[in-house]
Design a protein around this motif. Sequence first.
Motif, PDB file in Angstrom:
ATOM      1  N   GLN A 758       0.836  -1.067  -0.080  1.00  0.00           N
ATOM      2  CA  GLN A 758       0.023  -0.049   0.099  1.00  0.00           C
ATOM      3  C   GLN A 758       0.970   1.330  -0.148  1.00  0.00           C
ATOM      4  O   GLN A 758       0.660   2.309  -0.763  1.00  0.00           O
ATOM      5  CB  GLN A 758      -0.863  -0.077   1.389  1.00  0.00           C
ATOM      6  CG  GLN A 758      -2.203   0.579   0.960  1.00  0.00           C
ATOM      7  CD  GLN A 758      -3.212   0.296   2.080  1.00  0.00           C
ATOM      8  OE1 GLN A 758      -3.011  -0.320   2.851  1.00  0.00           O
ATOM      9  NE2 GLN A 758      -4.518   0.977   1.785  1.00  0.00           N
ATOM     10  N   LYS A 759       1.930   1.236   0.792  1.00  0.00           N
ATOM     11  CA  LYS A 759       2.725   2.554   0.925  1.00  0.00           C
ATOM     12  C   LYS A 759       3.557   2.469  -0.384  1.00  0.00           C
ATOM     13  O   LYS A 759       3.563   3.763  -0.889  1.00  0.00           O
ATOM     14  CB  LYS A 759       3.635   2.349   2.035  1.00  0.00           C
ATOM     15  CG  LYS A 759       3.242   2.638   3.327  1.00  0.00           C
ATOM     16  CD  LYS A 759       4.454   2.631   4.489  1.00  0.00           C
ATOM     17  CE  LYS A 759       3.836   2.785   5.765  1.00  0.00           C
ATOM     18  NZ  LYS A 759       4.707   2.467   6.819  1.00  0.00           N
ATOM     19  N   GLU A 760       3.981   1.603  -0.891  1.00  0.00           N
ATOM     20  CA  GLU A 760       4.682   1.797  -2.153  1.00  0.00           C
ATOM     21  C   GLU A 760       3.842   2.433  -3.341  1.00  0.00           C
ATOM     22  O   GLU A 760       4.196   3.186  -4.139  1.00  0.00           O
ATOM     23  CB  GLU A 760       5.262   0.324  -2.571  1.00  0.00           C
ATOM     24  CG  GLU A 760       5.840   0.209  -3.859  1.00  0.00           C
ATOM     25  CD  GLU A 760       5.949  -1.233  -4.367  1.00  0.00           C
ATOM     26  OE1 GLU A 760       6.067  -1.904  -3.688  1.00  0.00           O
ATOM     27  OE2 GLU A 760       5.987  -1.026  -5.719  1.00  0.00           O
ATOM     28  N   SER A 762       0.970   4.222  -2.944  1.00  0.00           N
ATOM     29  CA  SER A 762       0.525   5.367  -2.480  1.00  0.00           C
ATOM     30  C   SER A 762       1.907   6.371  -2.946  1.00  0.00           C
ATOM     31  O   SER A 762       1.461   7.585  -3.497  1.00  0.00           O
ATOM     32  CB  SER A 762       0.534   5.556  -1.002  1.00  0.00           C
ATOM     33  OG  SER A 762      -0.455   4.729  -0.528  1.00  0.00           O
ATOM     34  N   LEU A 851      -0.539   5.881   3.031  1.00  0.00           N
ATOM     35  CA  LEU A 851       0.807   6.271   3.943  1.00  0.00           C
ATOM     36  C   LEU A 851       0.826   5.997   5.406  1.00  0.00           C
ATOM     37  O   LEU A 851       1.588   5.784   6.063  1.00  0.00           O
ATOM     38  CB  LEU A 851       1.378   7.549   3.364  1.00  0.00           C
ATOM     39  CG  LEU A 851       2.084   7.430   2.278  1.00  0.00           C
ATOM     40  CD1 LEU A 851       2.476   9.014   1.587  1.00  0.00           C
ATOM     41  CD2 LEU A 851       3.261   6.647   2.015  1.00  0.00           C
ATOM     42  N   GLU A 854      -0.290   1.673   9.207  1.00  0.00           N
ATOM     43  CA  GLU A 854       1.170   1.036   9.772  1.00  0.00           C
ATOM     44  C   GLU A 854       0.970  -0.453   9.514  1.00  0.00           C
ATOM     45  O   GLU A 854       0.129  -1.106   9.480  1.00  0.00           O
ATOM     46  CB  GLU A 854       0.955   1.187  11.365  1.00  0.00           C
ATOM     47  CG  GLU A 854       2.095   0.992  11.976  1.00  0.00           C
ATOM     48  CD  GLU A 854       1.745   0.784  13.610  1.00  0.00           C
ATOM     49  OE1 GLU A 854       2.917   0.396  14.355  1.00  0.00           O
ATOM     50  OE2 GLU A 854       0.815   0.945  14.024  1.00  0.00           O
ATOM     51  N   SER A 855       2.232  -0.805   8.486  1.00  0.00           N
ATOM     52  CA  SER A 855       1.871  -2.239   8.408  1.00  0.00           C
ATOM     53  C   SER A 855       3.106  -3.025   9.143  1.00  0.00           C
ATOM     54  O   SER A 855       3.934  -2.661   9.702  1.00  0.00           O
ATOM     55  CB  SER A 855       2.974  -2.287   6.942  1.00  0.00           C
ATOM     56  OG  SER A 855       3.926  -1.799   6.829  1.00  0.00           O
TER      57      SER A 855
END
Lengths: 855, 111
Positions: A758-760, A762, A851, A854-855
């Motif tokens: 997800q972060k990537e 985003s 972002l 929290e993964s």
Amino acid sequence: MDPSKYQLPKAVQRLLGFFCKGDFLEEILGDLEEYHFELEEYPRWQRPFLFWFQAINFIRPYSIREFIDRQRIIYLLLLSNYLKTSIRTLRRNPLSSFINVLGLTIAIGMCVTIYAFLSHDFRIDQFHENKDQIYLTTLELEQNGQLVKYGHSPIILGTTLHDDMGEISKFSRVSKEQTVVKYRDNVHYEEILFVDGAFLEMFSFPLKWGVSRELNDDSSIILSHDMSHKYFGYENPIGQEIEVNMGSEMVKFRIAGVASPFPISHALKFDFLINISNAFKYDLRTSEWGEMIDGTFLQIVDPNDVSTVLLGLKNYITNYNEGVSDNRIESFGLQQFSGLHFASRQLKNELSHDNYYEGRVTLPIAAVLILALACFNYINIAIASAARRLKEIGLRKVIGADKRLIISQFMTEHLVVTAFALILGVLFSLLVILPWFNSLSGIKLAISITDPLFWVCILSVLIVTSLISGVYPSIYIAKFEPDKIFKGTLKFGKNSLITKILLGAQFVIACNAIHTAVVFTQNKEYQNTRSWGYNPNDIVYIRTSSPEEINWITEYAKNSDVITAFTGTQHQLGINKDSVMVQFDTSSIELDVFRLSGQFVDMAEIEIVNGANFSDDSYKQVLVNELLYQRLGELGEFSFSGNSYVVVGVVRDFHNLNFYSAIKPSVILNTPVEDSRYISMKCEEGKSTEFFADLNTSWLEQFPATPFIAGHQEDVWGQFYDQIDIMEEYNDILATITVLIAGMGLYSLIVFNTLARQKEFSIKKIMGAKLSDLAIDVIKRYSMLAIIAMIVGAPMTYFLVKKNLDILFKYAQSVTIGSVILAIVILLSLLLLVIATQVRKISRTNPAEGLKVES
Amino acid sequence: MSKDHLGELEELILLMIVMLKDDAYGLAIRRILKDQTNRVITIGAVHGTVNRLEKKGYIESSMGGATDLRGGRRKRIFKITASGKSALQKSRDLKVNLWQQIPDLSIDVAK
């Protein structure tokens, strides 16, 4: 006795070892062993009792160990804690839990159903007490250069063998005859089994009412439970008289017995039993070697005598071969009755059958594949979802959980899922799959809860699936090192090789299932449109048994204004025929002989490709089909069964039986009018149903004592099309289930992977990546895998489906590259659909939200 | 039941342990009990009793004497302790004392 050699029984050691304190064990066991030698003064039979009495007496309050020590209590607490966390985890991840449980439920449900099927199959005819002592005599003929085994035998073989050989304690001949049975106004064609008096002593068909001994009396008849119900309802019919047509006259038989309902798993059965002496009494049969019946069963009590009987049988080969003009046999043999059901695929006989071969082969494969799919899903989801539980695992490890405890935690979790699925699966099978399967197959499958084997199988399914799907993820997760987890430097195997292999295998299995469904759907179309080789439409046939009936029906047809053609034949196409063996050069082949008529050939539009239809009434002319013509090479003289004929025409190959069976070389003969057994009538188009109904009413008025046996030619193998529909439905459902499970696994896997990235995604979005770039990014991950899976899967499914069709059909839709491609396209579009849902999700989420996660 | 009370079987077994000297273990006790008093009890019962006696401190045990006959397993050899001896003594004195108070009983019984 050498004291150093003696060993205490293992059972005693284990028993006392379990119950007694460790520090007592040595002296106790020592004393016991010494005591054993003391026992020698007692009689031998008393020794074990005394010994065990002493042994059990050691279990006393002072010696019993503490079963629940402190460490164990902690362990139990831990386990209950695991159970709690398991349920919490399941509830926190409803999607993956749902997919896991549903997949396993369906798979286990299938397994339970297949267990029911196989246990039915393997129990067929196994309820007969003497099943291992009873043997069916067989004979071997040479056909097309091969030896073919048959179950029928000469009518006098049984009596001759019994007279000549003392090893045979009992025997019973069995002969099936179709004839009319009449009780008051109830008149039906029924199948009568002519047997010897020993039949009911040899086979375990207990009687509900009456005495089986009365079968020895030739005026007695014994009914099956179903037939008693059909003619007499629930009342006890013993002593009543029922009439049976014995060739030329109706003969009264006294009902001497009614059988209890047969166990569901049976192949050998009867509707009516009468003594075979009636067959001679009413001139239905003669006592000659050439006179054949459906089977001769011998009971040989001592298994050592079987070889003697086999040897003795050789003496009768000459007797037999002298008695027949053709169909000379090579040898006699014996087939044990307990194995007859499974042997029936190779052993052609009328008494037993093996219709379950395809099921026996394909069903377990289907069950294993679906179970494998469900397990693969579990493994993949467990590994993918481990990312969300890293901190939990790390924390547990820091507090002091070792690898073993982590593994047992995850195994517990998994066991909960599997056990839950198991319960649902059994219910699913009982309530959904079994009724569905029963309605499709017509077999009354059932699961008996009291059957210990069932529970053994269920438990082994539980253990095996738990191990297969639980062990690897548990070990994988337990390996994580806490410091790396907390530092965030853990290299987490999103692309682990195992995950890829499993996913690939799922693609292959799903591809197979879709392809099977595609081909069977195509095949259904093919079967429905395949020509029979003649036109069965608008033809009504009726069975007749006397000249009056023929005269009446002739008049009736003449007076009817919808009948355009009319003919009498001895055989009816698709219903009966003769088979004869014909010698060609070196090999003999089996020939189908149809006694029809020239008008029938015209009426049914059987195409004459060479020569012409019958031109006179000499009954010396024959028509042959193309297959036979290829062997003959020309029109003209042709003789078989001791008669010579003239081939006047060649007809296009036509189907007598359904498309499961191959067309054989065939001959069509003309029927003399007086031999007519069937009358065929061609109606004007679309009028046949109406005509049929009128005929039925008129017939019943005219001949109330004769059953109305008639039908539409199109319906002679009506069941065949039903079966094809069933097969298609079955394969469609199987494919749907397979694709559903594989699709769900794929879906959850992609969901987890996109979540993990997800972060990537985003960041990429913020930096200006287009949606299409992201989509391609996701697709890329799976494209290689899909391609490799297709390269493996396509040839495999091509081969497997072809094999499957070959087992079932002689004339079937050919498996083409097109159908393989169609299957692949369906699968790939499913894959794209799943990816599309995720890409859509990415596009919808605000990158800022992504972002924050929290993964 | 007071702690130093000696049950009937306990007393007999204690006596047997004294008689057996250095070879007093479960099965031997059972054997001698059978020979001397014609009482047959299970080995488990013998072990139960000696276990009780040991708890009361009348005997002590040590492991030893493995033989082939026992499949190489050691025996638990019991030995009477000082308090065991005194308990036996006490029990005998008690009974002798009682017998002396009823000198005619034996004659009555004989009649």
